[in-house]
Design an enzyme around this catalytic site. Structure first.
Site, mmCIF file in Angstrom:
data_model
loop_
_atom_site.group_PDB
_atom_site.id
_atom_site.type_symbol
_atom_site.label_atom_id
_atom_site.label_comp_id
_atom_site.label_asym_id
_atom_site.label_seq_id
_atom_site.Cartn_x
_atom_site.Cartn_y
_atom_site.Cartn_z
ATOM 1 N N TYR A 150 7.586 -10.014 7.235
ATOM 2 C CA TYR A 150 7.317 -8.185 7.131
ATOM 3 C C TYR A 150 7.802 -7.919 7.968
ATOM 4 O O TYR A 150 7.855 -9.058 9.339
ATOM 5 C CB TYR A 150 5.504 -8.725 7.217
ATOM 6 C CG TYR A 150 5.300 -7.851 5.779
ATOM 7 C CD1 TYR A 150 5.393 -7.104 5.296
ATOM 8 C CD2 TYR A 150 4.810 -9.223 4.720
ATOM 9 C CE1 TYR A 150 4.509 -6.921 3.469
ATOM 10 C CE2 TYR A 150 3.737 -9.499 3.359
ATOM 11 C CZ TYR A 150 3.781 -8.509 2.984
ATOM 12 O OH TYR A 150 3.152 -7.023 1.616
ATOM 13 N N ASP A 198 0.643 -0.841 -0.051
ATOM 14 C CA ASP A 198 -0.288 -0.168 -0.119
ATOM 15 C C ASP A 198 1.135 1.285 0.057
ATOM 16 O O ASP A 198 2.193 1.269 0.454
ATOM 17 C CB ASP A 198 -0.916 -0.173 1.499
ATOM 18 C CG ASP A 198 -1.735 -1.264 1.388
ATOM 19 O OD1 ASP A 198 -2.562 -1.671 0.157
ATOM 20 O OD2 ASP A 198 -2.850 -1.217 2.197
#
Length: 258
Positions: A113, A55
């Site tokens: 992540y 994003d």
């Protein structure tokens, strides 16, 4: 055509995410521009396929993509050519020719992540684009204990944002760690899994921070997970603290010429 896999990093601060969007500056857009430039602008234009979308504001240390070129080029030469054409907020680290059926997204085995949180009453202006800010004190041991309930294969409906296009919310997480980075005065969360849902990592981080602050009990993960109710998980950590660290593959099988 020759297929190439690249590993690259980017500062997501000034990108509207990875995927091409009309009228927006995106990572895929600048990569495709660079690839087509070194390929002498073929028609139809060459496309770049990433391992996944990030994003706006999310960073990457080890994102992976693939594309085809009409000629063969050594990996180090391709790295130099791409970096000469890319803006300074994107850096190609490695390029390798791979099998013609390799796919950066569908062949990905695991993703890691990382989320970085900085404390303090006020936001540090020099870290605001690269960390999430949480002004309340947190107990790292409580968060590390609670985080282990995310490990395994679960239905993460309670931890996915609206707007997800996934057909199933079942995912497998293999590892979660929460540590305090004393040197940088940060709390660092790492998640390793076979794939993650829309905003899943950021929602899990916000949830764990509430546990660390004592606003939730340590065993609250399973209660909310079983409820399959997004409203029970509440917040979402800011995009600025999230990094795609690495994407792993069953790679020597996919590699042609290292």
């Amino acid at each position: 055509m020759h297929r190439y896999k690249i590993t690259f990093a980017y500062d997501g601060s000034n990108f509207a995410g990875f995927q091409i969007q009309p009228g927006e500056r995106t990572v895929q857009q600048v990569l495709e521009r660079a690839v087509n430039k070194i390929a002498k602008k073929p028609q139809p234009p060459l496309m770049v396929f990433g391992s996944g979308r990030t994003d706006a504001g999310v960073h990457a240390l080890g994102q992976v993509a693939h594309f085809d070129l009409p000629y063969q080029i050594p990996g180090p030469s391709l790295v130099r050519a791409l970096n000469s054409s890319l803006p300074l907020d994107v850096l190609v680290k490695e390029a390798t020719e791979v099998a013609p059926d390799f796919h950066a997204r569908f062949d990905a085995h695991h993703k890691r992540y990382r989320y970085r949180v900085v404390g303090g009453e006020f936001t540090n202006p020099f870290k605001r684009n690269y960390t999430g800010h949480y002004k309340y004190p947190v107990d790292v041991e409580r968060m590390q204990t609670a985080a282990q309930d995310f490990v395994g294969e679960h239905d993460f409906t309670s931890f996915v944002a609206s707007g997800s296009q996934a057909t199933s919310n079942v995912r497998r997480i293999d590892e979660v760690t929460v540590v305090r980075d004393e040197e940088n005065d940060e709390v660092v969360f790492d998640f390793v899994g076979n794939g993650f849902l829309y905003n899943q990592v950021r929602i899990m981080v916000a949830f764990l921070l509430e546990i660390g602050n004592g606003r939730r009990p340590v065993d609250d993960v399973m209660r909310v997970m079983k409820a399959k109710n997004r409203d029970l998980a509440r917040g979402t950590a800011p995009a600025s603290g999230l990094y795609l660290v690495e994407v792993t593959y069953d790679s020597p099988a996919n590699s042609q010429n290292d």
